[in-house]
Design a protein around this motif. Structure first.
Motif, PDB file in Angstrom:
ATOM      1  N   GLY A 164       1.488  14.489  -9.301  1.00 35.03           N
ATOM      2  CA  GLY A 164       2.298  15.702  -9.379  1.00 35.03           C
ATOM      3  C   GLY A 164       2.897  16.144  -8.059  1.00 35.03           C
ATOM      4  N   ILE A 165       2.816  15.267  -7.050  1.00 30.16           N
ATOM      5  CA  ILE A 165       3.449  15.603  -5.768  1.00 30.16           C
ATOM      6  C   ILE A 165       4.907  15.138  -5.876  1.00 30.16           C
ATOM      7  N   THR A 166       5.770  16.039  -6.288  1.00 32.01           N
ATOM      8  CA  THR A 166       7.121  15.633  -6.669  1.00 32.01           C
ATOM      9  C   THR A 166       8.073  15.533  -5.476  1.00 32.01           C
ATOM     10  N   SER A 167       7.882  16.387  -4.479  1.00 32.86           N
ATOM     11  CA  SER A 167       8.827  16.375  -3.360  1.00 32.86           C
ATOM     12  C   SER A 167       8.643  15.123  -2.507  1.00 32.86           C
ATOM     13  N   ARG A 168       9.751  14.447  -2.231  1.00 33.43           N
ATOM     14  CA  ARG A 168       9.701  13.211  -1.453  1.00 33.43           C
ATOM     15  C   ARG A 168       9.121  13.456  -0.057  1.00 33.43           C
ATOM     16  N   ALA A 169       9.501  14.579   0.553  1.00 32.35           N
ATOM     17  CA  ALA A 169       9.010  14.885   1.901  1.00 32.35           C
ATOM     18  C   ALA A 169       7.494  15.119   1.883  1.00 32.35           C
ATOM     19  N   ALA A 170       7.031  15.825   0.849  1.00 33.55           N
ATOM     20  CA  ALA A 170       5.581  16.086   0.744  1.00 33.55           C
ATOM     21  C   ALA A 170       4.833  14.776   0.559  1.00 33.55           C
ATOM     22  N   ARG A 171       5.420  13.865  -0.233  1.00 32.57           N
ATOM     23  CA  ARG A 171       4.756  12.576  -0.454  1.00 32.57           C
ATOM     24  C   ARG A 171       4.712  11.758   0.826  1.00 32.57           C
ATOM     25  N   LYS A 172       5.796  11.796   1.574  1.00 33.10           N
ATOM     26  CA  LYS A 172       5.856  11.025   2.813  1.00 33.10           C
ATOM     27  C   LYS A 172       4.756  11.502   3.757  1.00 33.10           C
ATOM     28  N   GLU A 173       4.623  12.829   3.858  1.00 32.69           N
ATOM     29  CA  GLU A 173       3.624  13.394   4.760  1.00 32.69           C
ATOM     30  C   GLU A 173       2.207  13.068   4.265  1.00 32.69           C
ATOM     31  N   THR A 174       1.990  13.279   2.966  1.00 34.05           N
ATOM     32  CA  THR A 174       0.659  13.065   2.388  1.00 34.05           C
ATOM     33  C   THR A 174       0.227  11.608   2.525  1.00 34.05           C
ATOM     34  N   THR A 175       1.119  10.688   2.177  1.00 35.26           N
ATOM     35  CA  THR A 175       0.722   9.277   2.204  1.00 35.26           C
ATOM     36  C   THR A 175       0.507   8.810   3.652  1.00 35.26           C
ATOM     37  N   GLU A 176       1.280   9.361   4.580  1.00 30.52           N
ATOM     38  CA  GLU A 176       1.079   8.977   5.985  1.00 30.52           C
ATOM     39  C   GLU A 176      -0.304   9.421   6.470  1.00 30.52           C
ATOM     40  N   VAL A 177      -0.661  10.677   6.164  1.00 32.01           N
ATOM     41  CA  VAL A 177      -1.980  11.188   6.570  1.00 32.01           C
ATOM     42  C   VAL A 177      -3.091  10.319   5.981  1.00 32.01           C
ATOM     43  N   LEU A 178      -2.981   9.999   4.694  1.00 32.63           N
ATOM     44  CA  LEU A 178      -4.058   9.253   4.031  1.00 32.63           C
ATOM     45  C   LEU A 178      -4.143   7.814   4.530  1.00 32.63           C
ATOM     46  N   LEU A 179      -2.994   7.191   4.756  1.00 31.76           N
ATOM     47  CA  LEU A 179      -3.023   5.804   5.243  1.00 31.76           C
ATOM     48  C   LEU A 179      -3.580   5.743   6.662  1.00 31.76           C
ATOM     49  N   LYS A 180      -3.331   6.795   7.453  1.00 32.34           N
ATOM     50  CA  LYS A 180      -3.917   6.825   8.803  1.00 32.34           C
ATOM     51  C   LYS A 180      -5.414   7.103   8.736  1.00 32.34           C
ATOM     52  N   GLN A 181      -5.775   8.042   7.858  1.00 31.74           N
ATOM     53  CA  GLN A 181      -7.186   8.413   7.723  1.00 31.74           C
ATOM     54  C   GLN A 181      -8.041   7.212   7.285  1.00 31.74           C
ATOM     55  N   THR A 182      -7.495   6.381   6.415  1.00 37.13           N
ATOM     56  CA  THR A 182      -8.244   5.236   5.906  1.00 37.13           C
ATOM     57  C   THR A 182      -7.955   3.974   6.728  1.00 37.13           C
ATOM     58  N   ASN A 183      -7.300   4.169   7.855  1.00 41.18           N
ATOM     59  CA  ASN A 183      -7.039   3.086   8.801  1.00 41.18           C
ATOM     60  C   ASN A 183      -6.211   1.945   8.189  1.00 41.18           C
ATOM     61  N   LEU A 184      -5.261   2.302   7.341  1.00 46.96           N
ATOM     62  CA  LEU A 184      -4.394   1.294   6.725  1.00 46.96           C
ATOM     63  C   LEU A 184      -2.934   1.443   7.152  1.00 46.96           C
ATOM     64  N   TRP A 185      -2.675   2.352   8.067  1.00 48.06           N
ATOM     65  CA  TRP A 185      -1.289   2.648   8.430  1.00 48.06           C
ATOM     66  C   TRP A 185      -0.567   1.403   8.941  1.00 48.06           C
ATOM     67  N   ASP A 186      -1.253   0.638   9.796  1.00 47.66           N
ATOM     68  CA  ASP A 186      -0.607  -0.555  10.369  1.00 47.66           C
ATOM     69  C   ASP A 186      -0.350  -1.621   9.305  1.00 47.66           C
TER      70      ASP A 186
ATOM     71  N   ALA B  13       0.839  -1.201   0.000  1.00 51.11           N
ATOM     72  CA  ALA B  13       0.000   0.000   0.000  1.00 51.11           C
ATOM     73  C   ALA B  13       0.875   1.253   0.000  1.00 51.11           C
ATOM     74  N   GLU B  14       1.899   1.208   0.830  1.00 49.40           N
ATOM     75  CA  GLU B  14       2.777   2.374   0.975  1.00 49.40           C
ATOM     76  C   GLU B  14       3.470   2.721  -0.346  1.00 49.40           C
ATOM     77  N   SER B  15       4.009   1.704  -1.024  1.00 51.45           N
ATOM     78  CA  SER B  15       4.763   1.993  -2.243  1.00 51.45           C
ATOM     79  C   SER B  15       3.835   2.416  -3.386  1.00 51.45           C
ATOM     80  N   LEU B  16       2.660   1.782  -3.462  1.00 54.26           N
ATOM     81  CA  LEU B  16       1.761   2.127  -4.567  1.00 54.26           C
ATOM     82  C   LEU B  16       1.143   3.513  -4.374  1.00 54.26           C
ATOM     83  N   LEU B  17       0.817   3.842  -3.131  1.00 52.03           N
ATOM     84  CA  LEU B  17       0.260   5.178  -2.872  1.00 52.03           C
ATOM     85  C   LEU B  17       1.310   6.250  -3.194  1.00 52.03           C
ATOM     86  N   ASP B  18       2.546   5.966  -2.841  1.00 52.78           N
ATOM     87  CA  ASP B  18       3.633   6.895  -3.163  1.00 52.78           C
ATOM     88  C   ASP B  18       3.758   7.079  -4.679  1.00 52.78           C
TER      89      ASP B  18
END
Ligand code: ADP
Ligand code: ADP
Length: 225
Positions: A105-127, A93-98
């Motif tokens: 168009g989210i090119t910055s690695r840091a922005a992607r890390k933050e964005t994907t973390e928020v979304l995976l937590k929001q959709t309860n998939l972080w674990d 999930a982590e690699s595909l969402l990234d």
């Protein structure tokens, strides 16, 4: 938040099927239900709203963006969860969402890390972010589809028949997740299941044979009882 305006939209397929026949709707921000039987024209309208298909006639506006002639502007702020959300079973999930975030168009690695973390937590998939998607349940896959659709904070979220493959408990959790997300944008949920609409949508329309039969406010109708 901006609303969506649909004016006199018609679509006939090359085989002669009139899938949409002069549809007009004013869709405010929040959860909007599009209810209708199989073959009613729901997917056609959803693909049209997702700019994947053009109407033969009529206009569509997201706020003041012309959705037919300013497709790029719409796509920047659009999330689409199709009926069949294809996943790559060997990806996590982590690699595909990234990867989808790069495509968005989210090119910055840091922005992607933050964005994907928020979304995976929001959709309860972080674990479960390091698990392969092939091992996900139907509910987890749908929630992953939502995470993908929410990349870039869309103002318009199109969700086509999302509860089809879900068991009852998954269905309720999934709809609750959508309604939480629905507060900040226009969320259009197409379904043939009355309860999907009556439980969570503030506004709804019934479509049949390409025409709008009825527009209603299911929650206020229930509250008035
Ligand atoms: P729903 O999503 O409500 O089931 P659709 O929009 O998929 O409805 O279909 C509306 C009508 O258009 C149906 O009669 C369907 O068979 C027809 N249809 C849908 N897609 C196509 C297509 N690509 N070519 C021809 N006919 C189509
Ligand atoms: P299943 O166990 O059938 O695969 P899910 O994948 O839908 O069901 O859920 C996995 C776990 O995540 C469950 O324990 C469930 O309680 C929890 N869960 C699912 N969706 C949500 C949600 N939107 N909010 C909070 N918890 C959730």
């Amino acid at each position: 938040p901006v609303g969506l305006t649909i004016r006199n939209v018609s679509k006939t397929y090359p085989n002669g099927v009139e899938a949409l026949n002069n549809i007009s709707l004013d869709i405010p921000p929040g959860m909007y239900g599009l209810l209708g039987p199989n073959g009613a024209g729901k997917s056609t309208l959803m693909r049209t709203l997702a700019t994947l298909q053009e109407p033969d006639e009529g206009q569509l506006f997201l706020g003041d963006i012309d959705m037919v002639n300013q497709k790029d502007a719409v796509r920047q702020t659009l999330g689409y969860l199709p009926q069949e959300f294809g996943v790559y079973p060997k990806a996590t999930a982590e690699s595909l969402l990234d990867y989808f975030a790069v495509l968005k168009g989210i090119t910055s690695r840091a922005a992607r890390k933050e964005t994907t973390e928020v979304l995976l937590k929001q959709t309860n998939l972080w674990d479960k972010r390091k698990q392969k998607l092939g091992g996900y349940s139907g509910g987890m896959r749908q929630r992953f589809g939502v995470a993908v659709a929410l990349l870039g904070n869309p103002r318009l979220l199109i969700v086509d028949e999302p509860t089809a493959g879900l068991d009852p408990a998954e269905r309720v959790r999934f709809l609750n997740l959508l309604s939480e997300l629905g507060e900040a944008s226009v969320v259009i949920l197409s379904t043939h299941i009355v309860d999907d609409v009556s439980e969570l949508c503030t506004n709804m329309a019934i479509i049949n044979q390409g025409q709008i039969l009825l527009e209603a406010q299911p929650l206020s109708a229930v509250a008035a009882l």
